[in-house]
Motif scaffolding. Sequence first.
Motif, PDB file in Angstrom:
ATOM      1  N   LEU A 268       0.844  -1.207   0.000  1.00 17.39           N
ATOM      2  CA  LEU A 268       0.000   0.000   0.000  1.00 17.39           C
ATOM      3  C   LEU A 268       0.878   1.256   0.000  1.00 17.39           C
ATOM      4  O   LEU A 268       0.590   2.241  -0.689  1.00 17.39           O
ATOM      5  CB  LEU A 268      -0.933  -0.023   1.227  1.00 17.39           C
ATOM      6  CG  LEU A 268      -1.975   1.090   1.321  1.00 17.39           C
ATOM      7  CD1 LEU A 268      -2.862   1.141   0.081  1.00 17.39           C
ATOM      8  CD2 LEU A 268      -2.849   0.913   2.570  1.00 17.39           C
ATOM      9  N   CYS A 269       1.970   1.214   0.743  1.00 17.27           N
ATOM     10  CA  CYS A 269       2.891   2.349   0.769  1.00 17.27           C
ATOM     11  C   CYS A 269       3.521   2.526  -0.611  1.00 17.27           C
ATOM     12  O   CYS A 269       3.663   3.652  -1.109  1.00 17.27           O
ATOM     13  CB  CYS A 269       3.968   2.114   1.834  1.00 17.27           C
ATOM     14  SG  CYS A 269       5.098   3.495   1.986  1.00 17.27           S
ATOM     15  N   ARG A 270       3.892   1.416  -1.243  1.00 21.48           N
ATOM     16  CA  ARG A 270       4.464   1.475  -2.593  1.00 21.48           C
ATOM     17  C   ARG A 270       3.492   2.165  -3.546  1.00 21.48           C
ATOM     18  O   ARG A 270       3.850   3.006  -4.349  1.00 21.48           O
ATOM     19  CB  ARG A 270       4.746   0.040  -3.070  1.00 21.48           C
ATOM     20  CG  ARG A 270       5.740  -0.066  -4.202  1.00 21.48           C
ATOM     21  CD  ARG A 270       5.676  -1.442  -4.819  1.00 21.48           C
ATOM     22  NE  ARG A 270       6.260  -2.510  -4.030  1.00 21.48           N
ATOM     23  CZ  ARG A 270       7.532  -2.889  -4.095  1.00 21.48           C
ATOM     24  NH1 ARG A 270       8.357  -2.260  -4.872  1.00 21.48           N
ATOM     25  NH2 ARG A 270       7.974  -3.900  -3.374  1.00 21.48           N
ATOM     26  N   TYR A 292       6.508   8.553   4.750  1.00 25.47           N
ATOM     27  CA  TYR A 292       5.557   7.436   4.622  1.00 25.47           C
ATOM     28  C   TYR A 292       6.294   6.101   4.622  1.00 25.47           C
ATOM     29  O   TYR A 292       5.830   5.120   5.210  1.00 25.47           O
ATOM     30  CB  TYR A 292       4.737   7.558   3.334  1.00 25.47           C
ATOM     31  CG  TYR A 292       3.920   8.821   3.270  1.00 25.47           C
ATOM     32  CD1 TYR A 292       2.962   9.104   4.247  1.00 25.47           C
ATOM     33  CD2 TYR A 292       4.111   9.753   2.258  1.00 25.47           C
ATOM     34  CE1 TYR A 292       2.227  10.273   4.205  1.00 25.47           C
ATOM     35  CE2 TYR A 292       3.374  10.924   2.213  1.00 25.47           C
ATOM     36  CZ  TYR A 292       2.441  11.182   3.187  1.00 25.47           C
ATOM     37  OH  TYR A 292       1.726  12.334   3.157  1.00 25.47           O
ATOM     38  N   VAL A 293       7.463   6.101   3.931  1.00 24.47           N
ATOM     39  CA  VAL A 293       8.244   4.864   3.886  1.00 24.47           C
ATOM     40  C   VAL A 293       8.720   4.534   5.308  1.00 24.47           C
ATOM     41  O   VAL A 293       8.573   3.402   5.776  1.00 24.47           O
ATOM     42  CB  VAL A 293       9.440   5.011   2.915  1.00 24.47           C
ATOM     43  CG1 VAL A 293      10.239   3.717   2.871  1.00 24.47           C
ATOM     44  CG2 VAL A 293       8.945   5.389   1.518  1.00 24.47           C
ATOM     45  N   ALA A 294       9.250   5.548   6.013  1.00 21.29           N
ATOM     46  CA  ALA A 294       9.757   5.319   7.376  1.00 21.29           C
ATOM     47  C   ALA A 294       8.630   4.811   8.281  1.00 21.29           C
ATOM     48  O   ALA A 294       8.837   3.896   9.079  1.00 21.29           O
ATOM     49  CB  ALA A 294      10.354   6.606   7.931  1.00 21.29           C
ATOM     50  N   TRP A 295       7.439   5.383   8.157  1.00 22.00           N
ATOM     51  CA  TRP A 295       6.326   4.982   9.018  1.00 22.00           C
ATOM     52  C   TRP A 295       5.865   3.550   8.716  1.00 22.00           C
ATOM     53  O   TRP A 295       5.486   2.815   9.605  1.00 22.00           O
ATOM     54  CB  TRP A 295       5.145   5.943   8.869  1.00 22.00           C
ATOM     55  CG  TRP A 295       5.429   7.323   9.378  1.00 22.00           C
ATOM     56  CD1 TRP A 295       6.363   7.683  10.302  1.00 22.00           C
ATOM     57  CD2 TRP A 295       4.773   8.540   8.987  1.00 22.00           C
ATOM     58  NE1 TRP A 295       6.328   9.036  10.507  1.00 22.00           N
ATOM     59  CE2 TRP A 295       5.373   9.586   9.725  1.00 22.00           C
ATOM     60  CE3 TRP A 295       3.749   8.853   8.098  1.00 22.00           C
ATOM     61  CZ2 TRP A 295       4.971  10.934   9.599  1.00 22.00           C
ATOM     62  CZ3 TRP A 295       3.349  10.181   7.971  1.00 22.00           C
ATOM     63  CH2 TRP A 295       3.946  11.204   8.715  1.00 22.00           C
ATOM     64  N   VAL A 310      16.404   5.448   4.330  1.00 28.07           N
ATOM     65  CA  VAL A 310      15.222   6.260   3.989  1.00 28.07           C
ATOM     66  C   VAL A 310      15.579   7.748   4.034  1.00 28.07           C
ATOM     67  O   VAL A 310      15.157   8.529   3.192  1.00 28.07           O
ATOM     68  CB  VAL A 310      14.038   5.960   4.942  1.00 28.07           C
ATOM     69  CG1 VAL A 310      12.884   6.921   4.683  1.00 28.07           C
ATOM     70  CG2 VAL A 310      13.563   4.526   4.778  1.00 28.07           C
ATOM     71  N   GLN A 311      16.423   8.115   5.016  1.00 29.81           N
ATOM     72  CA  GLN A 311      16.797   9.531   5.111  1.00 29.81           C
ATOM     73  C   GLN A 311      17.552  10.006   3.887  1.00 29.81           C
ATOM     74  O   GLN A 311      17.480  11.175   3.518  1.00 29.81           O
ATOM     75  CB  GLN A 311      17.633   9.751   6.357  1.00 29.81           C
ATOM     76  CG  GLN A 311      16.715  10.061   7.515  1.00 29.81           C
ATOM     77  CD  GLN A 311      17.398  10.106   8.845  1.00 29.81           C
ATOM     78  OE1 GLN A 311      18.619  10.164   8.932  1.00 29.81           O
ATOM     79  NE2 GLN A 311      16.598  10.071   9.871  1.00 29.81           N
ATOM     80  N   THR A 321      14.751  -0.687  -3.616  1.00 34.98           N
ATOM     81  CA  THR A 321      15.662  -1.493  -2.781  1.00 34.98           C
ATOM     82  C   THR A 321      15.192  -1.500  -1.321  1.00 34.98           C
ATOM     83  O   THR A 321      15.195  -2.556  -0.666  1.00 34.98           O
ATOM     84  CB  THR A 321      17.099  -0.905  -2.862  1.00 34.98           C
ATOM     85  OG1 THR A 321      17.479  -0.856  -4.222  1.00 34.98           O
ATOM     86  CG2 THR A 321      18.078  -1.744  -2.063  1.00 34.98           C
ATOM     87  N   ILE A 322      14.799  -0.332  -0.810  1.00 32.58           N
ATOM     88  CA  ILE A 322      14.353  -0.262   0.596  1.00 32.58           C
ATOM     89  C   ILE A 322      13.139  -1.164   0.809  1.00 32.58           C
ATOM     90  O   ILE A 322      13.074  -1.934   1.768  1.00 32.58           O
ATOM     91  CB  ILE A 322      14.033   1.201   0.992  1.00 32.58           C
ATOM     92  CG1 ILE A 322      15.317   2.017   1.029  1.00 32.58           C
ATOM     93  CG2 ILE A 322      13.320   1.247   2.345  1.00 32.58           C
ATOM     94  CD1 ILE A 322      15.104   3.515   1.194  1.00 32.58           C
ATOM     95  N   PHE A 323      12.194  -1.098  -0.104  1.00 28.72           N
ATOM     96  CA  PHE A 323      11.000  -1.949   0.034  1.00 28.72           C
ATOM     97  C   PHE A 323      11.403  -3.432   0.006  1.00 28.72           C
ATOM     98  O   PHE A 323      10.913  -4.228   0.811  1.00 28.72           O
ATOM     99  CB  PHE A 323      10.005  -1.671  -1.089  1.00 28.72           C
ATOM    100  CG  PHE A 323       9.197  -0.398  -0.901  1.00 28.72           C
ATOM    101  CD1 PHE A 323       8.707  -0.038   0.351  1.00 28.72           C
ATOM    102  CD2 PHE A 323       8.896   0.432  -1.978  1.00 28.72           C
ATOM    103  CE1 PHE A 323       7.955   1.114   0.522  1.00 28.72           C
ATOM    104  CE2 PHE A 323       8.139   1.583  -1.811  1.00 28.72           C
ATOM    105  CZ  PHE A 323       7.671   1.929  -0.562  1.00 28.72           C
TER     106      PHE A 323
END
Length: 346
Positions: A268-270, A292-295, A310-311, A321-323
Amino acid sequence: MAVAAPPRPALRIGSMDLTSPVLIAPMVGITDAPCRELAVELGAGLVSTEMVASEAVVRSQEASLHLLDFPRGVGPAGAQLVGCDPKVMAAAAQVCVERGAVSVDVNLGCPVKKVVGRGGGAALARDVHATAAVLAAMVEAVDVPVTAKMRLGWDARSINAPELARALEDVGVAAVTVHGRTRCQGYAGEADWAEIARVKAAVDIPVIGSGDVEDLRVLERRIHEGAVDGVVIARGMLGNLWMIRRATHLLATGELLDELDFAARIELCRRHLDMLVAYHGAQRALRTGRKYVAWSIKGCNGAARLRAMVQDLDSLDMLHTIFELALHAGLGPQGWFRPVFTSGEG
Ligand SMILES: Cc1cc2nc3c(=O)[nH]c(=O)nc-3n(C[C@H](O)[C@H](O)[C@H](O)COP(=O)(O)O)c2cc1C
């Protein structure tokens, strides 16, 4: 042959029939057009822009007008204005409607110094007559419902929300949202829903409750018992937009859907990030989308390393990559947890 009655609106605000009494609160830095689009898709009855300064709107300041973007088909969506001059607020309300807002709300709860120092937000709400004059001018200026969002009062000794709501009802305001804290409380303590219910008892227009909306069974009970006519979701949906679907579905059917598992939360974040990219372009979307990604990855195994990534997030490849890393790491033993947020503009 019996003709089926049209479905009853879940909430009527002035001339507007809303499909759900679950609305999305205005939130600075959060409720931009993509967020509102997703919230409507998840079932929200009404979504709102963040608060926009009325003076900037009448001066046609570009950044403020950009906040008042109402893409076709994304709604129902209202605008929220902040300010204290009746003429300026009325003119700004007209701009909101020309740009596509289906309702115009006035921020009477903003506690921040920059706003109250100029007589707006919670400072305006201290003066019931002055507030009524502002709202009356706006009701006169536009054909859409005009609403207001207030706190209980300035401090514990000056609770005036019932009196203020009555005065606003008298000048034609279609609904009020009440955040169950005073200005001086900021975000400390718990929202006082008994005080919100006192406002509901004082007026005939719909009263929407705000404050610590997290437990959906409590939300359902408050609406079913008639303590409020609707609620706005605010911090509860941060990193957790699925809460909107769970709340609207519960109110419509009585059934409580499951929380999303970690993979579905990331998905959902993606989707949200994809929508941000399509709307703002990649660079700006990645900047505003970092939070949003961090949360969404809160509680993930190896979160410290991911948070650092993320920062520095500055490319779509890195986002991908983070996902992937988060999905691979999975949730830690404590599970997902809400981000802490102890300030805001309402
Ligand atoms: C980041 C943030 C931004 C906010 N911006 C606004 C705003 O623009 N206008 C407004 O009326 N309230 C604003 N608020 C207040 C919320 O709409 C809501 O009334 C408040 O957060 C209480 O609800 P909650 O405890 O469920 O979060 C903001 C709150 C937060 C946390």
